[in-house]
Design a protein around this motif. Structure first.
Motif, PDB file in Angstrom:
ATOM      1  N   LEU A 334       0.818  -1.220   0.000  1.00 39.12           N
ATOM      2  CA  LEU A 334       0.000   0.000   0.000  1.00 39.12           C
ATOM      3  C   LEU A 334       0.851   1.269   0.000  1.00 39.12           C
ATOM      4  CD1 LEU A 334      -2.674  -1.068   2.670  1.00 39.12           C
ATOM      5  CD2 LEU A 334      -2.992  -0.927   0.191  1.00 39.12           C
ATOM      6  N   VAL A 335       2.172   1.123   0.168  1.00 37.85           N
ATOM      7  CA  VAL A 335       3.055   2.293   0.275  1.00 37.85           C
ATOM      8  C   VAL A 335       3.219   2.953  -1.091  1.00 37.85           C
ATOM      9  CG1 VAL A 335       5.393   3.072   0.838  1.00 37.85           C
ATOM     10  CG2 VAL A 335       4.264   1.364   2.278  1.00 37.85           C
ATOM     11  N   VAL A 336       3.052   4.279  -1.127  1.00 38.89           N
ATOM     12  CA  VAL A 336       3.129   5.047  -2.372  1.00 38.89           C
ATOM     13  C   VAL A 336       4.484   5.743  -2.506  1.00 38.89           C
ATOM     14  CG1 VAL A 336       2.113   6.992  -3.637  1.00 38.89           C
ATOM     15  CG2 VAL A 336       0.629   5.464  -2.321  1.00 38.89           C
ATOM     16  N   SER A 337       4.970   6.346  -1.399  1.00 36.20           N
ATOM     17  CA  SER A 337       6.189   7.156  -1.453  1.00 36.20           C
ATOM     18  C   SER A 337       6.873   7.098  -0.091  1.00 36.20           C
ATOM     19  CB  SER A 337       5.830   8.608  -1.797  1.00 36.20           C
ATOM     20  OG  SER A 337       6.866   9.504  -1.457  1.00 36.20           O
ATOM     21  N   ILE A 338       8.206   7.042  -0.099  1.00 34.97           N
ATOM     22  CA  ILE A 338       8.964   7.016   1.152  1.00 34.97           C
ATOM     23  C   ILE A 338       9.945   8.187   1.146  1.00 34.97           C
ATOM     24  CG2 ILE A 338      10.505   5.694   2.659  1.00 34.97           C
ATOM     25  CD1 ILE A 338       9.420   3.150   1.373  1.00 34.97           C
ATOM     26  N   GLY A 339       9.853   9.045   2.181  1.00 31.78           N
ATOM     27  CA  GLY A 339      10.777  10.167   2.320  1.00 31.78           C
ATOM     28  C   GLY A 339      11.853   9.851   3.343  1.00 31.78           C
ATOM     29  N   LEU A 344       4.066   7.862   2.539  1.00 30.70           N
ATOM     30  CA  LEU A 344       2.690   8.026   2.089  1.00 30.70           C
ATOM     31  C   LEU A 344       2.157   6.650   1.717  1.00 30.70           C
ATOM     32  CD1 LEU A 344       0.838  10.549   1.417  1.00 30.70           C
ATOM     33  CD2 LEU A 344       1.484  10.179  -0.958  1.00 30.70           C
ATOM     34  N   ALA A 345       0.930   6.344   2.154  1.00 32.72           N
ATOM     35  CA  ALA A 345       0.357   5.030   1.856  1.00 32.72           C
ATOM     36  C   ALA A 345      -1.121   5.163   1.543  1.00 32.72           C
ATOM     37  CB  ALA A 345       0.554   4.085   3.041  1.00 32.72           C
ATOM     38  N   LEU A 346      -1.613   4.251   0.719  1.00 35.60           N
ATOM     39  CA  LEU A 346      -3.056   4.180   0.496  1.00 35.60           C
ATOM     40  C   LEU A 346      -3.731   3.648   1.757  1.00 35.60           C
ATOM     41  CD1 LEU A 346      -3.073   2.615  -3.073  1.00 35.60           C
ATOM     42  CD2 LEU A 346      -3.906   4.890  -2.479  1.00 35.60           C
ATOM     43  N   TYR A 381       4.784  16.947   2.456  1.00 34.24           N
ATOM     44  CA  TYR A 381       3.849  15.968   1.889  1.00 34.24           C
ATOM     45  C   TYR A 381       2.451  16.582   1.721  1.00 34.24           C
ATOM     46  CZ  TYR A 381       6.368  11.505   1.538  1.00 34.24           C
ATOM     47  OH  TYR A 381       7.196  10.482   1.144  1.00 34.24           O
ATOM     48  N   LYS A 382       2.022  17.360   2.723  1.00 31.56           N
ATOM     49  CA  LYS A 382       0.707  18.007   2.631  1.00 31.56           C
ATOM     50  C   LYS A 382       0.654  18.955   1.440  1.00 31.56           C
ATOM     51  CE  LYS A 382      -0.782  19.608   6.680  1.00 31.56           C
ATOM     52  NZ  LYS A 382      -0.672  20.169   8.064  1.00 31.56           N
ATOM     53  N   ALA A 383       1.725  19.736   1.249  1.00 29.22           N
ATOM     54  CA  ALA A 383       1.768  20.685   0.125  1.00 29.22           C
ATOM     55  C   ALA A 383       1.754  19.955  -1.215  1.00 29.22           C
ATOM     56  CB  ALA A 383       3.011  21.565   0.241  1.00 29.22           C
ATOM     57  N   ALA A 384       2.495  18.853  -1.300  1.00 30.62           N
ATOM     58  CA  ALA A 384       2.544  18.081  -2.545  1.00 30.62           C
ATOM     59  C   ALA A 384       1.180  17.469  -2.870  1.00 30.62           C
ATOM     60  CB  ALA A 384       3.605  16.990  -2.436  1.00 30.62           C
ATOM     61  N   LYS A 386      -1.727  18.593  -1.843  1.00 33.23           N
ATOM     62  CA  LYS A 386      -2.627  19.694  -2.192  1.00 33.23           C
ATOM     63  C   LYS A 386      -2.513  20.021  -3.675  1.00 33.23           C
ATOM     64  CE  LYS A 386      -3.692  24.475  -0.844  1.00 33.23           C
ATOM     65  NZ  LYS A 386      -3.306  25.594   0.047  1.00 33.23           N
ATOM     66  N   GLU A 387      -1.244  20.104  -4.147  1.00 31.51           N
ATOM     67  CA  GLU A 387      -1.010  20.431  -5.560  1.00 31.51           C
ATOM     68  C   GLU A 387      -1.494  19.304  -6.471  1.00 31.51           C
ATOM     69  OE1 GLU A 387       2.823  21.612  -8.369  1.00 31.51           O
ATOM     70  OE2 GLU A 387       2.971  21.784  -6.182  1.00 31.51           O
ATOM     71  N   PHE A 388      -1.236  18.069  -6.058  1.00 30.19           N
ATOM     72  CA  PHE A 388      -1.649  16.924  -6.875  1.00 30.19           C
ATOM     73  C   PHE A 388      -3.175  16.859  -7.000  1.00 30.19           C
ATOM     74  CE2 PHE A 388      -3.265  12.524  -6.757  1.00 30.19           C
ATOM     75  CZ  PHE A 388      -2.902  12.129  -8.041  1.00 30.19           C
ATOM     76  N   PHE A 389      -3.866  16.943  -5.874  1.00 29.34           N
ATOM     77  CA  PHE A 389      -5.325  16.835  -5.928  1.00 29.34           C
ATOM     78  C   PHE A 389      -5.950  18.013  -6.674  1.00 29.34           C
ATOM     79  CE2 PHE A 389      -4.987  13.952  -2.064  1.00 29.34           C
ATOM     80  CZ  PHE A 389      -5.341  12.810  -2.781  1.00 29.34           C
ATOM     81  N   ARG A 390      -5.322  19.208  -6.572  1.00 21.75           N
ATOM     82  CA  ARG A 390      -5.847  20.355  -7.309  1.00 21.75           C
ATOM     83  C   ARG A 390      -5.764  20.097  -8.810  1.00 21.75           C
ATOM     84  NH1 ARG A 390      -2.278  24.250  -6.348  1.00 21.75           N
ATOM     85  NH2 ARG A 390      -2.930  24.433  -4.190  1.00 21.75           N
ATOM     86  N   SER A 391      -4.690  19.420  -9.240  1.00 22.68           N
ATOM     87  CA  SER A 391      -4.554  19.096 -10.674  1.00 22.68           C
ATOM     88  C   SER A 391      -5.634  18.119 -11.130  1.00 22.68           C
ATOM     89  CB  SER A 391      -3.166  18.510 -10.937  1.00 22.68           C
ATOM     90  OG  SER A 391      -3.066  17.180 -10.440  1.00 22.68           O
ATOM     91  N   LYS A 392      -6.237  17.407 -10.174  1.00 23.15           N
ATOM     92  CA  LYS A 392      -7.322  16.465 -10.482  1.00 23.15           C
ATOM     93  C   LYS A 392      -8.704  17.084 -10.205  1.00 23.15           C
ATOM     94  CE  LYS A 392      -4.354  13.199 -11.374  1.00 23.15           C
ATOM     95  NZ  LYS A 392      -4.125  12.769 -12.767  1.00 23.15           N
TER      96      LYS A 392
END
Length: 452
Positions: A334-339, A344-346, A381-384, A386-392
């Motif tokens: 379920l993991v999407v991204s690791i910093g 980030l995970a689903l 992560y929150k800012a990223a 926000k930008e991703f969902f706005r593009s959708k």
């Protein structure tokens, strides 16, 4: 009863000695507010005695952050922390509310001349976010006190002379914009090594707008200066929220026009025209510990007994944890991204197909336990997202459920932009809370939830 002072520049014995003398003569003051450079290039020896507890400030002291790279190391947490007993760094920007109801807005640093803004500078975005956190409240009339290090540009327009200081060239236009919007009753600044008490100015247009309170701008000189310019200012103030409205708006005889009149003429954007990026955010807090009653989140701070943020190692889980990334129990598919500090995970069984979670890699129970570097990556992560969902074509609602939880989970739920506004979402939360007989406390956008 408050005291405000200009650039201390590390002369701690000088300022605290003066405060002790004043209190011995005139009685106790509630707090000391320091603008400008609190630390200097030769601060370390004096500061070490206060940092280690060998000496203690004689009054709860609140300071602004660094104005140059040289003193950044004195401020370990950009969101504010206790630096020593009775000495508190307010933070990069925000609003401090005392138990008396006094509202103090603050902005640390100097205006950035480049992007991205260095750590000791503020940007247009910082000012916009501080403004929106206050102006989004329908009942907003202004703040009691505004603290900035730079002067506001053009503050001397329509006023008495500022002496050798050219107010058309010194200071910050962003601070002028902030002062015009927040309408402080007192605005303190420093950095120019000069004392200047401007005539009070109006916050309304005569015969066109309802009368409002006046603002008094006071710039203070550096502590212990050889020219004996005033660096310490004593004043009494009753919180705006406790004042009779007629008394609050009384106009003194020497009141002048607003020096930022040109800024005020620029029509503010209406809520309807705000884009998704500009819409004001709302934060709510619901306390599950019933024994705490309805104590307000920041009651203790004005007395100087707030708890500092401590950088601490993540505690170890008491049993198997489904969310520690190193744990065999975590469902890694379920993991999407690791910093560096977060991942980030689903969501497993999410409320929508793109419901995701922001989680710390280490074991932390809540946002209030996070160290500064982990919190910084959560913010990225929150800012990223926000930008991703706005593009959708979406915006997100974010919540933390911290009740008998082992590992922090920030739930991020996207909702379509065209179906609901931020106001719709806020109203839904308030309505549901009332139905469930829950008392939601709204937190100003840049307040620290650790205070709650």
């Amino acid at each position: 009863r408050r005291l405000a002072c200009g650039d201390v520049e590390g002369r701690l014995e000088a300022i605290f000695g003066r405060v002790r003398a004043i209190q011995a003569k005139s009685g106790r003051f509630d707090m000391l507010l320091c603008v400008g450079n609190f630390f200097g290039s030769t601060s370390e020896a004096e500061w070490a005695e206060y940092r280690t507890g060998a000496k203690k400030a004689p009054i709860p002291t609140y300071v602004l952050g660094a104005n140059s790279p040289d003193t950044l190391s004195y401020f370990p947490d950009i969101s504010g922390c206790e630096l020593a007993e009775n000495i508190t760094y307010l933070g990069r920007r925000g609003v401090y509310s005392g138990c008396s109801g006094l509202q103090i807005a603050y902005l640390s640093g100097t205006e950035a001349q480049q992007q991205p803004a260095p750590a000791h500078c503020f940007s247009t975005k910082d000012v916009a976010e501080l403004k929106s956190s206050l102006l989004s409240a329908p009942s907003f009339r202004g703040v009691d006190i505004l603290l900035t290090s730079p002067w506001p540009r053009d503050v001397g327009t329509f006023a008495n002379s500022a002496g050798e200081i050219d107010t058309k060239k010194c200071g910050s236009k962003l601070v002028s914009d902030l002062a015009a919007s927040l309408k402080p009753r007192y605005h303190f600044a420093a950095l120019e090594k000069a004392y200047y008490e401007r005539l009070p100015y109006r916050n309304h247009v005569v015969l066109q707008e309802t009368p409002q309170h006046v603002t008094r701008f006071i710039a203070l000189a550096d502590v212990g200066n050889t020219s004996k310019k005033k660096y310490l200012y004593a004043f009494s103030i009753v919180p705006m929220s406790s004042m009779d409205p007629a008394e609050l708006v009384k106009q003194p005889q020497d009141v002048t026009e607003n020096p930022y009149r040109k800024l005020r003429k620029e029509a503010p954007k209406s809520k309807a025209s705000l884009s998704a990026e500009e819409e004001p955010a709302c934060q709510f807090f619901f306390d599950l510990n019933k024994h705490q009653g309805k104590k307000r989140p920041s009651e203790g701070r004005e007395r100087g007994d707030s708890q500092p943020k401590q950088a601490k190692k993540p505690p170890q889980p008491t049993g198997p944890c489904w969310f520690c990334l190193a744990s065999p129990e975590v469902e890694k598919h379920l993991v999407v991204s690791i910093g560096t500090h977060c991942y980030l995970a689903l969501a497993k069984g999410g409320l929508s197909p793109d419901h995701v979670l922001i989680l710390p890699i280490g074991h932390y129970q809540s946002v209030v336990d996070l160290s500064a570097e982990v919190l910084e990556e959560v913010t990225k992560y929150k800012a990223a997202l926000k930008e991703f969902f706005r593009s959708k074509g979406k915006r997100y609602v974010l919540f933390e459920r911290n009740y008998r939880s082992q590992h922090l989970q920030l739930q991020v739920i996207p909702v379509p932009l065209d179906l609901c506004t931020s106001e719709d979402i806020k109203e839904a939360f308030i309505t549901q809370a009332q139905e469930q007989q829950m008392e939601l406390l709204e937190i100003p956008e840049h307040s620290d939830i650790a205070q709650v």
